[in-house]
Scaffold this motif. Sequence first.
Motif, PDB file in Angstrom:
ATOM      1  N   LYS A 117      97.093 -42.991  76.527  1.00 33.73           N
ATOM      2  CA  LYS A 117      98.176 -42.059  76.237  1.00 33.73           C
ATOM      3  C   LYS A 117      98.223 -40.943  77.270  1.00 33.73           C
ATOM      4  O   LYS A 117      97.210 -40.354  77.622  1.00 33.73           O
ATOM      5  CB  LYS A 117      98.005 -41.461  74.841  1.00 33.73           C
ATOM      6  CG  LYS A 117      99.147 -40.514  74.471  1.00 33.73           C
ATOM      7  CD  LYS A 117      98.942 -39.895  73.102  1.00 33.73           C
ATOM      8  CE  LYS A 117     100.060 -38.914  72.775  1.00 33.73           C
ATOM      9  NZ  LYS A 117      99.868 -38.263  71.469  1.00 33.73           N
ATOM     10  N   MET A 118      99.422 -40.658  77.740  1.00 34.42           N
ATOM     11  CA  MET A 118      99.616 -39.596  78.721  1.00 34.42           C
ATOM     12  C   MET A 118     100.141 -38.349  78.023  1.00 34.42           C
ATOM     13  O   MET A 118     100.863 -38.420  77.028  1.00 34.42           O
ATOM     14  CB  MET A 118     100.612 -40.047  79.797  1.00 34.42           C
ATOM     15  CG  MET A 118     100.891 -38.996  80.854  1.00 34.42           C
ATOM     16  SD  MET A 118     102.076 -39.577  82.091  1.00 34.42           S
ATOM     17  CE  MET A 118     101.109 -40.840  82.875  1.00 34.42           C
ATOM     18  N   GLY A 119      99.764 -37.194  78.544  1.00 33.40           N
ATOM     19  CA  GLY A 119     100.238 -35.935  77.990  1.00 33.40           C
ATOM     20  C   GLY A 119     100.500 -34.923  79.084  1.00 33.40           C
ATOM     21  O   GLY A 119     100.397 -35.217  80.278  1.00 33.40           O
ATOM     22  N   ASN A 120     100.834 -33.709  78.680  1.00 31.56           N
ATOM     23  CA  ASN A 120     101.092 -32.624  79.617  1.00 31.56           C
ATOM     24  C   ASN A 120      99.935 -31.640  79.605  1.00 31.56           C
ATOM     25  O   ASN A 120      99.269 -31.456  78.591  1.00 31.56           O
ATOM     26  CB  ASN A 120     102.391 -31.885  79.260  1.00 31.56           C
ATOM     27  CG  ASN A 120     103.608 -32.762  79.442  1.00 31.56           C
ATOM     28  OD1 ASN A 120     103.614 -33.639  80.289  1.00 31.56           O
ATOM     29  ND2 ASN A 120     104.635 -32.530  78.643  1.00 31.56           N
ATOM     30  N   LYS A 173      91.791 -32.734  72.953  1.00 30.61           N
ATOM     31  CA  LYS A 173      92.713 -32.197  71.968  1.00 30.61           C
ATOM     32  C   LYS A 173      93.650 -31.132  72.539  1.00 30.61           C
ATOM     33  O   LYS A 173      93.414 -30.569  73.600  1.00 30.61           O
ATOM     34  CB  LYS A 173      91.929 -31.617  70.789  1.00 30.61           C
ATOM     35  CG  LYS A 173      91.126 -32.667  70.027  1.00 30.61           C
ATOM     36  CD  LYS A 173      90.424 -32.071  68.830  1.00 30.61           C
ATOM     37  CE  LYS A 173      89.666 -33.141  68.055  1.00 30.61           C
ATOM     38  NZ  LYS A 173      88.962 -32.576  66.874  1.00 30.61           N
ATOM     39  N   PHE A 174      94.724 -30.909  71.797  1.00 26.72           N
ATOM     40  CA  PHE A 174      95.744 -29.906  72.121  1.00 26.72           C
ATOM     41  C   PHE A 174      95.117 -28.525  72.348  1.00 26.72           C
ATOM     42  O   PHE A 174      94.289 -28.074  71.567  1.00 26.72           O
ATOM     43  CB  PHE A 174      96.754 -29.855  70.973  1.00 26.72           C
ATOM     44  CG  PHE A 174      97.805 -28.782  71.105  1.00 26.72           C
ATOM     45  CD1 PHE A 174      98.782 -28.851  72.094  1.00 26.72           C
ATOM     46  CD2 PHE A 174      97.811 -27.705  70.239  1.00 26.72           C
ATOM     47  CE1 PHE A 174      99.747 -27.872  72.202  1.00 26.72           C
ATOM     48  CE2 PHE A 174      98.774 -26.722  70.337  1.00 26.72           C
ATOM     49  CZ  PHE A 174      99.746 -26.799  71.329  1.00 26.72           C
ATOM     50  N   HIS A 175      95.470 -27.878  73.452  1.00 27.72           N
ATOM     51  CA  HIS A 175      95.001 -26.546  73.851  1.00 27.72           C
ATOM     52  C   HIS A 175      93.537 -26.543  74.290  1.00 27.72           C
ATOM     53  O   HIS A 175      92.965 -25.469  74.504  1.00 27.72           O
ATOM     54  CB  HIS A 175      95.239 -25.518  72.752  1.00 27.72           C
ATOM     55  CG  HIS A 175      96.601 -24.901  72.827  1.00 27.72           C
ATOM     56  ND1 HIS A 175      96.979 -23.825  72.058  1.00 27.72           N
ATOM     57  CD2 HIS A 175      97.689 -25.193  73.574  1.00 27.72           C
ATOM     58  CE1 HIS A 175      98.217 -23.487  72.324  1.00 27.72           C
ATOM     59  NE2 HIS A 175      98.673 -24.307  73.259  1.00 27.72           N
ATOM     60  N   GLU A 176      92.941 -27.721  74.417  1.00 30.65           N
ATOM     61  CA  GLU A 176      91.570 -27.797  74.898  1.00 30.65           C
ATOM     62  C   GLU A 176      91.549 -27.686  76.423  1.00 30.65           C
ATOM     63  O   GLU A 176      92.478 -28.131  77.102  1.00 30.65           O
ATOM     64  CB  GLU A 176      90.936 -29.119  74.464  1.00 30.65           C
ATOM     65  CG  GLU A 176      89.443 -29.217  74.723  1.00 30.65           C
ATOM     66  CD  GLU A 176      88.835 -30.496  74.174  1.00 30.65           C
ATOM     67  OE1 GLU A 176      87.653 -30.757  74.428  1.00 30.65           O
ATOM     68  OE2 GLU A 176      89.574 -31.239  73.480  1.00 30.65           O
ATOM     69  N   LYS A 177      90.502 -27.090  76.968  1.00 34.85           N
ATOM     70  CA  LYS A 177      90.355 -26.972  78.414  1.00 34.85           C
ATOM     71  C   LYS A 177      89.855 -28.294  78.987  1.00 34.85           C
ATOM     72  O   LYS A 177      89.026 -28.966  78.394  1.00 34.85           O
ATOM     73  CB  LYS A 177      89.368 -25.855  78.775  1.00 34.85           C
ATOM     74  CG  LYS A 177      89.811 -24.460  78.334  1.00 34.85           C
ATOM     75  CD  LYS A 177      91.019 -23.980  79.122  1.00 34.85           C
ATOM     76  CE  LYS A 177      91.373 -22.533  78.726  1.00 34.85           C
ATOM     77  NZ  LYS A 177      92.534 -22.030  79.483  1.00 34.85           N
ATOM     78  N   ALA A 178      90.378 -28.655  80.160  1.00 32.26           N
ATOM     79  CA  ALA A 178      89.970 -29.893  80.820  1.00 32.26           C
ATOM     80  C   ALA A 178      89.910 -29.671  82.322  1.00 32.26           C
ATOM     81  O   ALA A 178      90.615 -28.825  82.869  1.00 32.26           O
ATOM     82  CB  ALA A 178      90.932 -31.022  80.487  1.00 32.26           C
ATOM     83  N   LEU A 191      95.440 -28.299  77.958  1.00 26.98           N
ATOM     84  CA  LEU A 191      96.239 -29.413  77.454  1.00 26.98           C
ATOM     85  C   LEU A 191      97.349 -28.923  76.531  1.00 26.98           C
ATOM     86  O   LEU A 191      97.130 -28.078  75.659  1.00 26.98           O
ATOM     87  CB  LEU A 191      95.355 -30.407  76.708  1.00 26.98           C
ATOM     88  CG  LEU A 191      94.300 -31.126  77.557  1.00 26.98           C
ATOM     89  CD1 LEU A 191      93.429 -32.009  76.676  1.00 26.98           C
ATOM     90  CD2 LEU A 191      94.952 -31.955  78.639  1.00 26.98           C
ATOM     91  N   LEU A 192      98.535 -29.471  76.733  1.00 30.92           N
ATOM     92  CA  LEU A 192      99.683 -29.143  75.899  1.00 30.92           C
ATOM     93  C   LEU A 192      99.945 -30.215  74.855  1.00 30.92           C
ATOM     94  O   LEU A 192     100.905 -30.127  74.091  1.00 30.92           O
ATOM     95  CB  LEU A 192     100.930 -28.946  76.773  1.00 30.92           C
ATOM     96  CG  LEU A 192     100.829 -27.841  77.828  1.00 30.92           C
ATOM     97  CD1 LEU A 192     102.117 -27.771  78.642  1.00 30.92           C
ATOM     98  CD2 LEU A 192     100.538 -26.488  77.172  1.00 30.92           C
ATOM     99  N   SER A 193      99.101 -31.242  74.852  1.00 30.82           N
ATOM    100  CA  SER A 193      99.190 -32.307  73.852  1.00 30.82           C
ATOM    101  C   SER A 193      97.846 -33.016  73.788  1.00 30.82           C
ATOM    102  O   SER A 193      97.063 -32.958  74.733  1.00 30.82           O
ATOM    103  CB  SER A 193     100.307 -33.293  74.192  1.00 30.82           C
ATOM    104  OG  SER A 193     100.130 -33.810  75.500  1.00 30.82           O
TER     105      SER A 193
END
Length: 207
Positions: A156-159, A182-187, A148-150
């Motif tokens: 809410k949508m993110g990159n 969260k930001f930088h978390e793996k998904a 995740l980059l956000s």
Amino acid sequence: MFSGIDLDLDVDVDIDADVDMEVENGLESGNIDFQDVSNVEVDRQHVVNKRTRNLKWWQVVLIYFNFVGLPFMFTFTFWIFNWWLISVITTTLTNNYNTSFGYAIVLLAILPSLFLTKIVTVPFKSFFKNLNKDGDKAIDFIGLEAKLLSTISGEKMGNAEVIVDGNVMTIYVKSLDTSELKFHEKALIIKQSEDKNYYFVAKPNLN
């Protein structure tokens, strides 16, 4: 300038326009990335009002001067260069530097530079039309792991960043169960949205 900068930003833009402009696999209303805009190739169906199917004057201008059918930044670069070239040559020949007439020449050069751009870009139409005419093979992101980059949660949508065959790609994502990621978390990429504009992701099962 924006096209030359590698920005890892999640920019939310509220679009309030009377024309429904749509770019395949790139934009969802309210979420635009600078790199998406600078690299987009505009097609005729993207500048047509979907409700009326009529073209407005500025849409006709885009089509006529080859901003449609060619990569936008490609034609735009030609236009800016021709505008600069005509301005420099004209002001040099007339010896009008730092004068009101010289500034007027620069403004008046916009129109002839557009026509010159139309002429010089015509040969490139067939080139780009035949370049990878079958398109890129669709990539199946389902089941892949993304970074995740956000931070995302709820609607809410993110990159998110995905690596496929050594290539780093960015996709739009939403939380599958609306929980916070969260930001930088793996998904884990679970499925694609019905409009095919983004993917649903969830925390990977570590068991």
